[in-house]
Write a protein that holds these residues in place. Sequence first.
Motif, PDB file in Angstrom:
ATOM      1  N   THR A  19      -5.045  -6.115  27.808  1.00 18.27           N
ATOM      2  CA  THR A  19      -4.374  -6.076  26.513  1.00 18.27           C
ATOM      3  C   THR A  19      -4.228  -4.646  26.007  1.00 18.27           C
ATOM      4  OG1 THR A  19      -5.258  -8.259  25.967  1.00 18.27           O
ATOM      5  CG2 THR A  19      -4.453  -6.928  24.137  1.00 18.27           C
ATOM      6  N   ILE A  20      -5.293  -3.873  26.106  1.00 18.04           N
ATOM      7  CA  ILE A  20      -5.234  -2.478  25.655  1.00 18.04           C
ATOM      8  C   ILE A  20      -4.275  -1.674  26.533  1.00 18.04           C
ATOM      9  CG2 ILE A  20      -6.561  -0.355  25.319  1.00 18.04           C
ATOM     10  CD1 ILE A  20      -7.020  -2.611  23.215  1.00 18.04           C
ATOM     11  N   ASN A  21      -4.235  -1.956  27.820  1.00 17.94           N
ATOM     12  CA  ASN A  21      -3.256  -1.292  28.683  1.00 17.94           C
ATOM     13  C   ASN A  21      -1.829  -1.584  28.223  1.00 17.94           C
ATOM     14  OD1 ASN A  21      -5.166  -0.083  30.334  1.00 17.94           O
ATOM     15  ND2 ASN A  21      -5.089  -1.674  31.903  1.00 17.94           N
ATOM     16  N   LEU A  41     -13.704  -7.816  19.766  1.00 17.82           N
ATOM     17  CA  LEU A  41     -14.756  -6.791  19.819  1.00 17.82           C
ATOM     18  C   LEU A  41     -14.751  -6.059  21.156  1.00 17.82           C
ATOM     19  CD1 LEU A  41     -17.642  -8.723  18.039  1.00 17.82           C
ATOM     20  CD2 LEU A  41     -16.292  -6.809  17.132  1.00 17.82           C
ATOM     21  N   MET A  42     -14.403  -6.743  22.218  1.00 22.35           N
ATOM     22  CA  MET A  42     -14.273  -6.057  23.508  1.00 22.35           C
ATOM     23  C   MET A  42     -13.075  -5.121  23.489  1.00 22.35           C
ATOM     24  SD  MET A  42     -15.323  -9.034  26.244  1.00 22.35           S
ATOM     25  CE  MET A  42     -16.018 -10.484  25.452  1.00 22.35           C
ATOM     26  N   MET A  43     -11.980  -5.551  22.858  1.00 19.55           N
ATOM     27  CA  MET A  43     -10.811  -4.681  22.738  1.00 19.55           C
ATOM     28  C   MET A  43     -11.133  -3.430  21.927  1.00 19.55           C
ATOM     29  SD  MET A  43      -7.782  -7.449  22.091  1.00 19.55           S
ATOM     30  CE  MET A  43      -7.638  -8.892  23.153  1.00 19.55           C
ATOM     31  N   VAL A  44     -11.977  -3.567  20.913  1.00 19.86           N
ATOM     32  CA  VAL A  44     -12.396  -2.402  20.127  1.00 19.86           C
ATOM     33  C   VAL A  44     -13.062  -1.378  21.042  1.00 19.86           C
ATOM     34  CG1 VAL A  44     -13.960  -1.584  18.332  1.00 19.86           C
ATOM     35  CG2 VAL A  44     -12.630  -3.661  17.959  1.00 19.86           C
ATOM     36  N   GLN A  45     -13.971  -1.846  21.891  1.00 19.10           N
ATOM     37  CA  GLN A  45     -14.677  -0.921  22.789  1.00 19.10           C
ATOM     38  C   GLN A  45     -13.719  -0.209  23.727  1.00 19.10           C
ATOM     39  OE1 GLN A  45     -18.484  -2.240  24.533  1.00 19.10           O
ATOM     40  NE2 GLN A  45     -18.141  -4.191  23.489  1.00 19.10           N
ATOM     41  N   PHE A 123       3.770  -4.140  19.123  1.00 20.08           N
ATOM     42  CA  PHE A 123       3.055  -5.345  18.700  1.00 20.08           C
ATOM     43  C   PHE A 123       2.634  -6.083  19.967  1.00 20.08           C
ATOM     44  CE2 PHE A 123       2.752  -8.617  15.189  1.00 20.08           C
ATOM     45  CZ  PHE A 123       2.185  -9.623  15.960  1.00 20.08           C
ATOM     46  N   VAL A 124       1.305  -6.217  20.167  1.00 21.86           N
ATOM     47  CA  VAL A 124       0.794  -6.891  21.358  1.00 21.86           C
ATOM     48  C   VAL A 124       0.214  -8.238  20.949  1.00 21.86           C
ATOM     49  CG1 VAL A 124      -0.728  -6.750  23.354  1.00 21.86           C
ATOM     50  CG2 VAL A 124       0.275  -4.651  22.402  1.00 21.86           C
ATOM     51  N   GLU A 125       0.748  -9.295  21.529  1.00 22.17           N
ATOM     52  CA  GLU A 125       0.294 -10.651  21.226  1.00 22.17           C
ATOM     53  C   GLU A 125      -0.609 -11.154  22.350  1.00 22.17           C
ATOM     54  OE1 GLU A 125      -0.915 -13.563  19.661  1.00 22.17           O
ATOM     55  OE2 GLU A 125       0.655 -12.671  18.431  1.00 22.17           O
ATOM     56  N   PHE A 126      -1.893 -11.372  22.007  1.00 23.84           N
ATOM     57  CA  PHE A 126      -2.842 -11.860  23.001  1.00 23.84           C
ATOM     58  C   PHE A 126      -3.256 -13.308  22.779  1.00 23.84           C
ATOM     59  CE2 PHE A 126      -7.226 -12.833  24.155  1.00 23.84           C
ATOM     60  CZ  PHE A 126      -7.187 -12.628  25.526  1.00 23.84           C
ATOM     61  N   ARG A 143      15.241  -4.585  11.176  1.00 30.66           N
ATOM     62  CA  ARG A 143      14.522  -3.704  10.259  1.00 30.66           C
ATOM     63  C   ARG A 143      13.594  -2.707  10.941  1.00 30.66           C
ATOM     64  NH1 ARG A 143      12.244  -7.949   6.099  1.00 30.66           N
ATOM     65  NH2 ARG A 143      13.795  -9.463   6.757  1.00 30.66           N
ATOM     66  N   LYS A 144      13.006  -3.094  12.094  1.00 31.55           N
ATOM     67  CA  LYS A 144      11.979  -2.208  12.664  1.00 31.55           C
ATOM     68  C   LYS A 144      12.143  -1.876  14.150  1.00 31.55           C
ATOM     69  CE  LYS A 144       8.260  -3.089   9.355  1.00 31.55           C
ATOM     70  NZ  LYS A 144       6.820  -3.417   9.178  1.00 31.55           N
ATOM     71  N   GLU A 145      13.016  -2.569  14.867  1.00 32.50           N
ATOM     72  CA  GLU A 145      13.185  -2.297  16.310  1.00 32.50           C
ATOM     73  C   GLU A 145      11.842  -2.278  17.049  1.00 32.50           C
ATOM     74  OE1 GLU A 145      16.840   0.126  17.661  1.00 32.50           O
ATOM     75  OE2 GLU A 145      15.897   1.313  16.075  1.00 32.50           O
ATOM     76  N   LEU A 146      11.085  -3.334  16.907  1.00 35.76           N
ATOM     77  CA  LEU A 146       9.733  -3.377  17.471  1.00 35.76           C
ATOM     78  C   LEU A 146       9.721  -3.690  18.957  1.00 35.76           C
ATOM     79  CD1 LEU A 146       7.916  -5.417  14.664  1.00 35.76           C
ATOM     80  CD2 LEU A 146       8.001  -2.929  14.941  1.00 35.76           C
ATOM     81  N   ASP A 147       8.704  -3.179  19.633  1.00 38.87           N
ATOM     82  CA  ASP A 147       8.384  -3.613  20.991  1.00 38.87           C
ATOM     83  C   ASP A 147       7.365  -4.740  20.879  1.00 38.87           C
ATOM     84  OD1 ASP A 147      10.000  -1.749  22.177  1.00 38.87           O
ATOM     85  OD2 ASP A 147       8.391  -0.346  22.638  1.00 38.87           O
ATOM     86  N   ILE A 148       7.744  -5.943  21.301  1.00 39.09           N
ATOM     87  CA  ILE A 148       6.835  -7.087  21.294  1.00 39.09           C
ATOM     88  C   ILE A 148       6.354  -7.307  22.722  1.00 39.09           C
ATOM     89  CG2 ILE A 148       6.526  -9.515  20.722  1.00 39.09           C
ATOM     90  CD1 ILE A 148       7.146  -7.822  18.294  1.00 39.09           C
ATOM     91  N   ARG A 149       5.048  -7.190  22.923  1.00 41.15           N
ATOM     92  CA  ARG A 149       4.494  -7.273  24.277  1.00 41.15           C
ATOM     93  C   ARG A 149       3.438  -8.377  24.332  1.00 41.15           C
ATOM     94  NH1 ARG A 149       3.683  -0.836  25.846  1.00 41.15           N
ATOM     95  NH2 ARG A 149       5.755  -0.169  25.125  1.00 41.15           N
ATOM     96  N   GLY A 150       3.547  -9.225  25.319  1.00 43.72           N
ATOM     97  CA  GLY A 150       2.528 -10.245  25.523  1.00 43.72           C
ATOM     98  C   GLY A 150       1.434  -9.732  26.439  1.00 43.72           C
ATOM     99  N   ALA A 151       0.245 -10.341  26.318  1.00 44.41           N
ATOM    100  CA  ALA A 151      -0.870 -10.015  27.219  1.00 44.41           C
ATOM    101  C   ALA A 151      -1.552 -11.325  27.596  1.00 44.41           C
ATOM    102  CB  ALA A 151      -1.851  -9.060  26.558  1.00 44.41           C
ATOM    103  N   HIS A 152      -1.744 -11.524  28.889  1.00 41.44           N
ATOM    104  CA  HIS A 152      -2.301 -12.786  29.377  1.00 41.44           C
ATOM    105  C   HIS A 152      -3.308 -12.518  30.480  1.00 41.44           C
ATOM    106  CE1 HIS A 152      -2.561 -16.965  30.492  1.00 41.44           C
ATOM    107  NE2 HIS A 152      -2.106 -16.728  31.703  1.00 41.44           N
ATOM    108  N   LEU A 153      -4.541 -12.976  30.254  1.00 34.35           N
ATOM    109  CA  LEU A 153      -5.623 -12.833  31.238  1.00 34.35           C
ATOM    110  C   LEU A 153      -5.878 -11.364  31.584  1.00 34.35           C
ATOM    111  CD1 LEU A 153      -4.889 -15.927  33.508  1.00 34.35           C
ATOM    112  CD2 LEU A 153      -6.453 -15.740  31.560  1.00 34.35           C
ATOM    113  N   GLY A 154      -6.445 -11.089  32.768  1.00 39.83           N
ATOM    114  CA  GLY A 154      -6.859  -9.727  33.108  1.00 39.83           C
ATOM    115  C   GLY A 154      -6.445  -9.308  34.503  1.00 39.83           C
ATOM    116  N   PRO A 155      -5.144  -9.378  34.826  1.00 39.85           N
ATOM    117  CA  PRO A 155      -4.724  -9.055  36.192  1.00 39.85           C
ATOM    118  C   PRO A 155      -5.090  -7.635  36.607  1.00 39.85           C
ATOM    119  CG  PRO A 155      -2.842  -9.115  34.698  1.00 39.85           C
ATOM    120  CD  PRO A 155      -4.001  -9.671  33.952  1.00 39.85           C
TER     121      PRO A 155
END
Length: 207
Positions: A19-21, A41-45, A123-126, A143-155
Amino acid sequence: SLSLEDAALIEPMACAIHTINRADIQFDDVVVIAGAGPLGLMMVQVARLKTPKKLVVIDLVPERLNAALQMGADMVINPSDDDAKVIIDSLTDSYGCDVYIETTGVPAGVTQGLELIRKLGRFVEFSVFGKETSADWSIIGDRKELDIRGAHLGPYCYPVAIDLFDRGLVTSEGIVTHTFSLDEWEKAFALANSLDSIKVLLKPTST
């Protein structure tokens, strides 16, 4: 070389790393992680290792916000007490956060993120939702031209998770809050389904 507590979290830590990647955090980013459950909390680390300019965590449970501070968050926000938009605007000259990671699993976490994030933000959706979530998609495009990125599992992230645990750069301490023997499983599951724990570990009896 890992403790049982650390080893038990390799899979979710791999999810956090992926997700952080996906967030592609830069040194001057203001990063918001919504949700301070075990994965949050793991993402915080892991996000802390990317050394963003400011790392902010949002949650409704004071104990989890305290845990987020211990794991490297610069600031925490409880939306029941504070106005997250006002606080994020104060940190960013009213521009908005650069990265918003949604890991609450509730619709309000999505709409909150669309409000807090800056133009051209990531914007990362986990999280996984129990029901459909509605949002004004004109925010994303017009309004914002956002990058919406999904994250699934830990490949491809298991070796990274093991290495980070092995080097002491991430930890289960403060996330695995309770340990039970296998014959105490009923008590363990009851606690795991409450807000009085973060992560509960069932530990086989040594022979």
